[in-house]
Write an enzyme that holds these catalytic residues in place. Sequence first.
Site, PDB file in Angstrom:
ATOM      1  N   ASP D 113     -28.639  31.422   6.709  1.00 39.01           N
ATOM      2  CA  ASP D 113     -29.556  32.576   6.657  1.00 39.01           C
ATOM      3  C   ASP D 113     -30.186  32.928   8.000  1.00 39.01           C
ATOM      4  O   ASP D 113     -30.828  33.968   8.129  1.00 39.01           O
ATOM      5  CB  ASP D 113     -30.681  32.321   5.652  1.00 39.01           C
ATOM      6  CG  ASP D 113     -30.194  32.399   4.215  1.00 39.01           C
ATOM      7  OD1 ASP D 113     -29.063  32.862   4.010  1.00 39.01           O
ATOM      8  OD2 ASP D 113     -30.940  32.004   3.316  1.00 39.01           O
ATOM      9  N   ARG D 140     -16.164  50.230   1.511  1.00 44.88           N
ATOM     10  CA  ARG D 140     -16.329  51.584   2.059  1.00 44.88           C
ATOM     11  C   ARG D 140     -15.089  52.434   1.765  1.00 44.88           C
ATOM     12  O   ARG D 140     -15.216  53.624   1.446  1.00 44.88           O
ATOM     13  CB  ARG D 140     -16.576  51.491   3.568  1.00 44.88           C
ATOM     14  CG  ARG D 140     -16.595  52.785   4.328  1.00 44.88           C
ATOM     15  CD  ARG D 140     -17.863  53.574   4.140  1.00 44.88           C
ATOM     16  NE  ARG D 140     -19.001  52.999   4.854  1.00 44.88           N
ATOM     17  CZ  ARG D 140     -20.237  53.443   4.732  1.00 44.88           C
ATOM     18  NH1 ARG D 140     -20.504  54.485   3.934  1.00 44.88           N
ATOM     19  NH2 ARG D 140     -21.223  52.874   5.381  1.00 44.88           N
ATOM     20  N   MET D 155     -26.571  37.611   0.977  1.00 50.52           N
ATOM     21  CA  MET D 155     -27.446  36.438   0.920  1.00 50.52           C
ATOM     22  C   MET D 155     -28.762  36.689   1.651  1.00 50.52           C
ATOM     23  O   MET D 155     -28.866  37.583   2.474  1.00 50.52           O
ATOM     24  CB  MET D 155     -26.723  35.250   1.511  1.00 50.52           C
ATOM     25  CG  MET D 155     -25.638  34.734   0.559  1.00 50.52           C
ATOM     26  SD  MET D 155     -25.011  33.124   1.044  1.00 50.52           S
ATOM     27  CE  MET D 155     -24.352  33.541   2.640  1.00 50.52           C
ATOM     28  N   LYS D 200     -23.365  63.890   2.399  1.00 52.19           N
ATOM     29  CA  LYS D 200     -22.815  62.554   2.145  1.00 52.19           C
ATOM     30  C   LYS D 200     -22.446  62.426   0.679  1.00 52.19           C
ATOM     31  O   LYS D 200     -23.291  62.620  -0.190  1.00 52.19           O
ATOM     32  CB  LYS D 200     -23.865  61.482   2.471  1.00 52.19           C
ATOM     33  CG  LYS D 200     -24.046  61.236   3.931  1.00 52.19           C
ATOM     34  CD  LYS D 200     -23.948  59.756   4.257  1.00 52.19           C
ATOM     35  CE  LYS D 200     -23.695  59.617   5.736  1.00 52.19           C
ATOM     36  NZ  LYS D 200     -23.525  58.254   6.171  1.00 52.19           N
ATOM     37  N   ARG D 232     -21.972  51.546  -8.346  1.00 50.29           N
ATOM     38  CA  ARG D 232     -21.276  50.280  -8.557  1.00 50.29           C
ATOM     39  C   ARG D 232     -22.052  49.183  -7.835  1.00 50.29           C
ATOM     40  O   ARG D 232     -22.626  49.438  -6.768  1.00 50.29           O
ATOM     41  CB  ARG D 232     -19.860  50.333  -7.989  1.00 50.29           C
ATOM     42  CG  ARG D 232     -18.909  51.209  -8.740  1.00 50.29           C
ATOM     43  CD  ARG D 232     -18.584  50.663 -10.136  1.00 50.29           C
ATOM     44  NE  ARG D 232     -17.618  51.493 -10.826  1.00 50.29           N
ATOM     45  CZ  ARG D 232     -17.912  52.647 -11.446  1.00 50.29           C
ATOM     46  NH1 ARG D 232     -19.133  53.110 -11.441  1.00 50.29           N
ATOM     47  NH2 ARG D 232     -16.957  53.309 -12.064  1.00 50.29           N
TER      48      ARG D 232
END
Lengths: 308, 308, 308, 308
Positions: D113, D140, D155, D200, D232
Amino acid sequence: MNAAIRAAVRTADSLNISVYGVWRGFQGLVEQDWRPLTSRNCANILQRGGTILNTARCEAWHLPAVRAKAAQDLRDAGVDALVVIGGDGSFTGAELLNREHGISCAGIPGTIDNDLPGTDRTLGFDTALNTAVQAIDRIRDTASAHERIFLVEVMGRSSGMIAVNTAIACGAEAVLYPESEAQGYDALVTQLKAGWQRGKRSSIVVVAEGDSTGGAYKISERLQSEYNLDLRVVVLGHIQRGGSPTALDRIWGSMWGAEAVKRLAAGETSFYLGSQHGELVTNPFSRIRDPKPNPPKELAALAGILAR
Amino acid sequence: MNAAIRAAVRTADSLNISVYGVWRGFQGLVEQDWRPLTSRNCANILQRGGTILNTARCEAWHLPAVRAKAAQDLRDAGVDALVVIGGDGSFTGAELLNREHGISCAGIPGTIDNDLPGTDRTLGFDTALNTAVQAIDRIRDTASAHERIFLVEVMGRSSGMIAVNTAIACGAEAVLYPESEAQGYDALVTQLKAGWQRGKRSSIVVVAEGDSTGGAYKISERLQSEYNLDLRVVVLGHIQRGGSPTALDRIWGSMWGAEAVKRLAAGETSFYLGSQHGELVTNPFSRIRDPKPNPPKELAALAGILAR
Amino acid sequence: MNAAIRAAVRTADSLNISVYGVWRGFQGLVEQDWRPLTSRNCANILQRGGTILNTARCEAWHLPAVRAKAAQDLRDAGVDALVVIGGDGSFTGAELLNREHGISCAGIPGTIDNDLPGTDRTLGFDTALNTAVQAIDRIRDTASAHERIFLVEVMGRSSGMIAVNTAIACGAEAVLYPESEAQGYDALVTQLKAGWQRGKRSSIVVVAEGDSTGGAYKISERLQSEYNLDLRVVVLGHIQRGGSPTALDRIWGSMWGAEAVKRLAAGETSFYLGSQHGELVTNPFSRIRDPKPNPPKELAALAGILAR
Amino acid sequence: MNAAIRAAVRTADSLNISVYGVWRGFQGLVEQDWRPLTSRNCANILQRGGTILNTARCEAWHLPAVRAKAAQDLRDAGVDALVVIGGDGSFTGAELLNREHGISCAGIPGTIDNDLPGTDRTLGFDTALNTAVQAIDRIRDTASAHERIFLVEVMGRSSGMIAVNTAIACGAEAVLYPESEAQGYDALVTQLKAGWQRGKRSSIVVVAEGDSTGGAYKISERLQSEYNLDLRVVVLGHIQRGGSPTALDRIWGSMWGAEAVKRLAAGETSFYLGSQHGELVTNPFSRIRDPKPNPPKELAALAGILAR
């Protein structure tokens, strides 16, 4: 190849058959460089490139006395059968061992060039193809940005299989390879000129190392001296080998490794595995002397059409 | 898919045929969202994931009047033939357009699940397979280091094609998928126990999203409550889609894209392309209603043997 | 570089500043090969290798009259400021344009060799490093399996930055590079012998293209003739360029692209960006004539220790 | 981590110090699960993900008696010093062992992390970042083709380091993470609306798993119910771990592993390594209780600007 080793060992294990791993091919047979391989030894090798058993040339294997000694060593160790992963040299060596000394032998196609008779695929070919394609994708970035022509030499001493498939898959503007008749230096010049007239400012030309024009460097020199073009040469060479294998190579390695052991356990004594029309097949070792397969002509023609 | 688009456009160009690109599938036909595609437009798309033409569902295509209007629009624009890339839904839509209004239609198999009748491969399957395998290779690193069981859910609502091939290629300890009868929760428990007894401290279980046990999360809950195991679930989901296509997907996309245009130009009017036994074939659209192919049973059995 | 282009355009857009993209560097300035770039034009370019603006050498830029004409063209088009991505040549060109004609200029370090004064990183370096490391990982598979020595030539005409970092990251047995004094052919022989005695049967030697021993092929010939070793040479060359950039290159490209525009908009007129001790900094263009940074000596020493 | 293990072992070897590898962290100390590690054992591990020493939680280490026993075992085995790779838990455990029992301890930052005080990088962070970016590049492709919004959970339970860096590097349209105040659900809605108005049609939103809105699934449900959007969700989860490490992670792992042993051999007794402003530094173990570093605010702001 590690997929085939793992599958052979674990299939044998499931049949209560013990397995030795032989290091460095026939050289390891000669030097008795073998030791037990268990299912546990084969954990976490499926995804690794290369082979855990290493590999080497073995000139001594051409000597009948050397083969006789190795056969006796195998029998003394209680070994009934041998699985050989390799190409025509390895299969010929296995054929001799079987014919002269009755050791059962199974062959698994493990050459990268995909040019063995009796099979339409070999282990490592799909991986090498994808590695070449990814490398050329990167070269394409530079070719486009600099408006340059790149000659990229791929593997294939006597076979255009890698060259032609790579050319289609990376959208090469032209491809030169050993079996091609129509192609060659003059055809290349014609194609590059036509592309230039259609507005193409960058080109990738794939050249098989065994091409009769003499490889990428010779072609580059000639093009540079005759047309004063800004050319670059890249020789992929050993970059195409190694690397974590593709799914397809792992699946066929696993299927062939398992099948080799099953057939030897069932009493077959002398064969090599292959794939024909997508199905798993076996061939007698003698088939290795058949003519090598050529890359499909349609595929080479297609490369020309798609390069416009 | 971009390989097929590029090949169709450039093959048409070589035959002096003009091409329009239709954006967002049938929806684009309905909205006349099309514009000319030239060989130049298709430069540098071969290596890209997804599709430059985008994609969308089109509920309206079920209405006969909508199809009639689209057919008239196409004729008004001088369009003689249509190349459709997709799965059973797209092919059924193309079949209707051809039968009702005489527009020639060619289909190219473009579903990721590789579950179409009449072809043993579809565009995107090899890429998705390799993406899943690479993801699970990484998960394997963690599974080994932490000595854990991972349940990895892969795509496949009604087909185990991806699940079984992935399982072999990543050396999974078990695989659950829709068409399997023998398999299931109890068989999984038996397999995991056997592995544990042989000393396996980490396991990868591949689960097709359409598996009858209810997917990876449900299995995980049940295993955790019944056996108190340290389990982790990973759903690959959309990570399997997209990404630069593999060599094989680019080659078949190129071959099918070129062939579709050649055959339409030669007067064929209604068919979809496929691959059978490694050869390029055509099928009538009606074949799309045949039973879906199942993953080979030998392959599923092999996964069990190799997991020891 | 596309990350920097995208960030510059979109940051300008957020400040209501219009942007032109100049194709092929100074050559495009000379030929007025520029056109508007909008935020929309920069969609989906972040992940692409190379540069959407292409690149070229421009000999004419050395001529004062050519620069004067370009400056006038820029003023005529209402252009106040220029962002230049490149290395010392590009920055010197920008410095001249600013000093002679008052066009504000910002530089972004865009050479792959990471050898610019005033910055400890350049765009493309991390990507090239990772590409080289992945290629050598594959070569390692073959080196291990065949028990061979590989000499791998990486980029770096006057800098060992790529060579030394690559050597550490791929666990090379030795590294040769321009700035090294201690190293060289004799040290290499000593190291290879020591490794052989410790049981190393395969080795990777990384050679910077600018190394004084003459590059990988010369070293290979000498080692082969003197010691009869089974050596292989791989020249990575253009394979290190291009390819989808790493996260680090994208992040710094984005930060520099945005910062260049912000500072120009705030009235700064002549500077190039850099990174020092992990912080974003600016330098006057004159700093480009400072001595080039060398790879840290500790890193080169470490390579020797870790190769045992 | 394998880079650090290899470097520690080989550096010790160069100083004639013997090394034991301890399997499964403190649990292995408790169970005396250790065995000698030689330079040879560390061949070919540099490029592998995970850790050859495995890892595990060890609740028992909280008990003073358990630590006392382990310290005695170490002394009995002639062990003078310990190198610990891990995060704050591991360093606290090492600090106790040193303070209570005088075993010299060195720490190497090994959490993914990148949220440890006293260092601006940790092993695995760069690899995890690149893995996440490559996964989102693929997503993408699908987002663009389908004109959809994807919420991607990365994460970071208490840190937005991965989330913010990933967002910049993959060109995300928005990012939500724990330390952010301005951000949150409402800001996200505003951003998505603004993007939609600028044309977009697809968006990527990166969400840290520890974000206060409750993670990607909760946000998705709320957006879907309030705005009826076609969303999604992808949870990257364990896919970000493992995998062959990047060059940067290998280089810092190598430098830290070597430095830890050198300093212990020189008599230092209690410290953990880090990187500050690009330089290798040491910290007292007590520093681990300092506040965690936050992702730079400029970086989060930049993500918003670049998403236009």
